[in-house]
Design an enzyme around this catalytic site. Structure first.
Site, PDB file in Angstrom:
ATOM      1  N   TRP A  81     -37.742 -46.490  -1.420  1.00 15.60           N
ATOM      2  CA  TRP A  81     -37.587 -45.263  -2.217  1.00 15.60           C
ATOM      3  C   TRP A  81     -36.165 -45.103  -2.712  1.00 15.60           C
ATOM      4  CZ3 TRP A  81     -41.610 -43.849  -4.512  1.00 15.60           C
ATOM      5  CH2 TRP A  81     -42.860 -43.928  -3.894  1.00 15.60           C
ATOM      6  N   ASP A 135     -33.151 -37.051  -0.929  1.00 15.64           N
ATOM      7  CA  ASP A 135     -34.603 -37.142  -1.071  1.00 15.64           C
ATOM      8  C   ASP A 135     -35.203 -36.950   0.324  1.00 15.64           C
ATOM      9  OD1 ASP A 135     -37.242 -37.861  -1.318  1.00 15.64           O
ATOM     10  OD2 ASP A 135     -36.869 -39.811  -2.255  1.00 15.64           O
ATOM     11  N   LYS A 167     -46.432 -34.873   1.316  1.00 16.87           N
ATOM     12  CA  LYS A 167     -46.271 -35.404   2.670  1.00 16.87           C
ATOM     13  C   LYS A 167     -46.196 -34.269   3.693  1.00 16.87           C
ATOM     14  CE  LYS A 167     -45.089 -39.353   0.403  1.00 16.87           C
ATOM     15  NZ  LYS A 167     -44.081 -39.884  -0.504  1.00 16.87           N
TER      16      LYS A 167
HETATM   17  C1  LIG Z   1     -43.530 -40.476  -1.520  1.00 16.84           C
HETATM   18  C2  LIG Z   1     -42.079 -40.551  -1.748  1.00 16.84           C
HETATM   19  C3  LIG Z   1     -41.518 -40.518  -3.039  1.00 16.84           C
HETATM   20  C4  LIG Z   1     -42.372 -40.485  -4.285  1.00 16.84           C
HETATM   21  O1  LIG Z   1     -43.053 -39.290  -4.393  1.00 16.84           O
HETATM   22  P1  LIG Z   1     -43.942 -38.953  -5.667  1.00 16.84           P
HETATM   23  O2  LIG Z   1     -44.151 -37.486  -5.495  1.00 16.84           O
HETATM   24  O3  LIG Z   1     -45.198 -39.755  -5.574  1.00 16.84           O
HETATM   25  O4  LIG Z   1     -43.174 -39.287  -6.880  1.00 16.84           O
HETATM   26  C5  LIG Z   1     -40.158 -40.551  -3.159  1.00 16.84           C
HETATM   27  N1  LIG Z   1     -39.353 -40.606  -2.083  1.00 16.84           N
HETATM   28  C6  LIG Z   1     -39.854 -40.648  -0.829  1.00 16.84           C
HETATM   29  C7  LIG Z   1     -38.914 -40.711   0.327  1.00 16.84           C
HETATM   30  C8  LIG Z   1     -41.227 -40.615  -0.637  1.00 16.84           C
HETATM   31  O5  LIG Z   1     -41.724 -40.649   0.616  1.00 16.84           O
END
Ligand SMILES: *Cc1c(COP(=O)(O)O)cnc(C)c1O
Length: 360
Positions: free
Chosen positions: A102, A172, A196
């Site tokens: 990511w 993030d 999540k």
């Molecule tokens: C799932 C995830 C993303 C991407 O998320 P989307 O909402 O599908 O764009 C980005 N960073 C992390 C750490 C993730 O777990």
């Protein structure tokens, strides 16, 4: 009806109590005779749903008054572009930390908009450990420093917060927000895709310090400008109302569980049980350094990959779902977000031990 134990990485399990409440309110929200999905986002009903959700999130995280909470679309991936468009002036440099898939995606996307300095990379540790800050090569005048607090695929999580002085820290937190208490004031911006640990997909939540608003490039699309979102209460256009509402129910549920201190206790117990089980056996393994192991996403391998299929089939039979590792990594992965109970982890561990006994 029977509900499975769902270890999906995302969209992930939601608290059953939240789903039941949404079900009971689906046709007729609070006696108004209509569903949340059918309400004007500018009407009194949805305005109150939106404001309550924001306040509950602020309460849970202790968000200071000089931060805006934004509810936007496009997922965390859109933030990878939105962040440089808002914070990185033409020709300026931003620092990024690479700890896995990511963060690499965020680096790749940001590189389209300016100079990106990869100040540290876990690559030198095969992505099994996080370089300490004494190993980072931060730029002198970076516009911001970006990292991912939890790498959902590699199962690598910071158990510390970087110190960047006056340089805004952007994180993030898609897969670990709300899993334990957080000091929001250490960050310039926190963002997380909802699917999540917050709610359904279709929503990304961002917490942005106010002094960082209004720096967007002239070319930044209106819909991607944080100041526009902030000035319009995240309703410049029609927001994902149902996801926002359901996230609000999750925030209420988290408060009922005792807030983030209580979640941290449960999450600690869950991950400890799972890693102990893995470490106690020669049949299962996890390669991540102990201080970088994720509390939310636990990848593990079987000693003999030929048994993977049988392991997954047996798990499915027991209602232990979505344990297959990410296609780029292989093996297994158990995502044990807030809505996955200790009971679910106990059921998984019991199955792992049983499978080992039969097959080892
Ligand atoms: C799932 C995830 C993303 C991407 O998320 P989307 O909402 O599908 O764009 C980005 N960073 C992390 C750490 C993730 O777990």
């Amino acid at each position: 009806m029977s509900r499975v134990y769902n270890f999906c990485a995302g969209p992930a399990a939601l608290p059953e109590a939240v789903l039941k409440q949404a079900q009971s309110e689906l046709l007729d929200w609070h006696g108004k005779g209509l569903s949340v999905m059918e309400m004007s986002h500018r009407g009194d009903e949805f305005t109150s749903i939106a404001a309550t959700a924001e306040q509950d999130l602020r309460d849970l995280l202790g968000v200071p008054d000089n931060y805006k909470v934004l509810f936007m679309q496009g997922g965390a991936s859109q933030q990878f572009a939105q962040i440089p468009l808002n914070f990185l002036a033409e020709g300026a440099t931003a620092d990024y930390i690479d700890t896995g898939i990511w963060s690499r995606k965020s680096i790749e996307e940001a590189s389209r908009f300016g100079n990106i300095n990869v100040a540290a990379s876990a690559k030198e540790y095969d992505y099994f450990a996080i370089p300490g800050q004494n190993e980072w090569q931060l730029s002198k005048d970076a516009a911001y420093v970006h990292y991912a607090s939890n790498e959902t695929i590699g199962g690598l999580q910071f158990d510390w917060t970087p110190q960047t002085g006056d340089t805004p820290l952007v994180v993030d937190m898609s897969s670990d927000i709300l899993s334990k208490p957080l000091q929001v004031c250490r960050y310039g911006m926190i963002y997380a895709g909802a699917q999540k640990n917050i709610g359904p997909s279709g929503l990304v939540v961002a917490i942005v310090r106010e002094d960082l608003l209004g720096r967007a490039r002239a070319s930044c699309p209106t819909m991607l400008n944080y100041k526009v979102a902030a000035d319009n209460g995240s309703m410049y256009n029609t927001p994902p109302t149902f996801s926002w509402y359901l996230s609000g129910l999750v925030f209420k549920w988290l408060k009922e569980q005792g807030g983030l201190e209580a979640m941290a206790k449960i999450n600690h117990a869950k991950q400890a049980l799972l890693y102990q089980t893995i470490d106690a056996s020669d049949f299962y393994s996890n390669p991540v350094a102990s201080n970088a192991r994720s509390w939310m996403n636990v990848p593990f391998r079987l000693a003999d990959a030929k048994l993977d299929k049988a392991f997954l089939a047996g798990a499915d039979e027991r209602g232990l779902l979505n344990l297959k590792g990410h296609r780029s990594v292989g093996g297994m992965r158990a995502s044990i977000y807030n809505a996955v109970s200790l009971e679910a982890v106990e059921a998984l561990v019991a199955y792992m031990q049983e499978f080992e006994k039969e097959r080892a």
